[in-house]
Design an enzyme around this catalytic site. Sequence first.
Site, PDB file in Angstrom:
ATOM      1  N   MET A  93     -14.847  34.126  18.458  1.00 15.81           N
ATOM      2  CA  MET A  93     -14.544  35.517  18.118  1.00 15.81           C
ATOM      3  C   MET A  93     -15.177  35.861  16.779  1.00 15.81           C
ATOM      4  O   MET A  93     -14.923  35.174  15.785  1.00 15.81           O
ATOM      5  CB  MET A  93     -13.035  35.720  18.018  1.00 15.81           C
ATOM      6  N   ILE A 151      -8.228  28.058  16.739  1.00 15.79           N
ATOM      7  CA  ILE A 151      -8.983  27.376  15.684  1.00 15.79           C
ATOM      8  C   ILE A 151      -9.390  28.384  14.614  1.00 15.79           C
ATOM      9  O   ILE A 151      -9.999  29.414  14.911  1.00 15.79           O
ATOM     10  CB  ILE A 151     -10.231  26.688  16.265  1.00 15.79           C
ATOM     11  N   GLY A 181     -12.059  36.421  12.504  1.00 20.29           N
ATOM     12  CA  GLY A 181     -13.098  35.543  13.036  1.00 20.29           C
ATOM     13  C   GLY A 181     -12.622  34.142  13.303  1.00 20.29           C
ATOM     14  O   GLY A 181     -12.104  33.488  12.415  1.00 20.29           O
ATOM     15  N   SER A 182     -12.778  33.640  14.524  1.00 23.51           N
ATOM     16  CA  SER A 182     -12.170  32.365  14.871  1.00 23.51           C
ATOM     17  C   SER A 182     -12.657  31.885  16.232  1.00 23.51           C
ATOM     18  O   SER A 182     -13.672  32.336  16.739  1.00 23.51           O
ATOM     19  CB  SER A 182     -10.647  32.518  14.850  1.00 23.51           C
ATOM     20  N   ARG A 183     -11.875  30.966  16.849  1.00 24.65           N
ATOM     21  CA  ARG A 183     -12.301  30.339  18.094  1.00 24.65           C
ATOM     22  C   ARG A 183     -11.075  29.893  18.882  1.00 24.65           C
ATOM     23  O   ARG A 183     -10.044  29.552  18.304  1.00 24.65           O
ATOM     24  CB  ARG A 183     -13.183  29.137  17.746  1.00 24.65           C
TER      25      ARG A 183
END
Length: 214
Positions: A93, A151, A181-183
């Site tokens: 993301m 994450i 912002g991430s995963r």
Amino acid sequence: MNYPHPIIAREGWPFIAIAAVIALLIHAVGGFGFAWPFWLLLVFVVQFFRDPQRPIPAQPNAVLCPADGRIVAVETTQDPYANREALKISVFMNVFNVHSQRSPVDGAVTKVEYFPGAFLNAAIDKASTENERNALVIQTASGKTVTAVQIAGLVARRILCYVRAGEPLSRGQRYGFIRFGSRVDVYLPLGSRAKVSIGEKVYASSTILAELEQ
């Protein structure tokens, strides 16, 4: 089925309020000429914390995407949270994506485990094992195990999870949020069929990531 929640994520309300107050104060003192960058910042904050309703596919064996973003990994690897070999599908993301997480399947949460870690770029592979993360292990009614891992990334440094072990989850149900912002990594039983490919743009709940073996 859709799950009602505010169209602007509650996690963003304090940030939106602060940005709005600053913009209003500067506008009152200096006019629009001085305040426009702060109004622009307010617009950005509002769009970042948007959390729209999404249609949920009806296929019973479908694994739904847990987050908006782009596919950065589809591979067979070890699932360290359920101690098994699994199919891993990873969604990255960026700061412009919706950042709420939604359950990929119907099931019961069997484990929630938080791991402190680094804040590397979430798009790279080693972010899966080295970054701050929160793992959710879900068991479906048919006995299949699905692991979803939030994450943190280079900018995202706050993982929020609202479920505990023993609680039920419904597909598409909102269970967490990661800021800026991430995963999300999803681990599936071997034999599951991936329905996405690397680089593909995906949407929480409405995109089918994979199909579980029946």
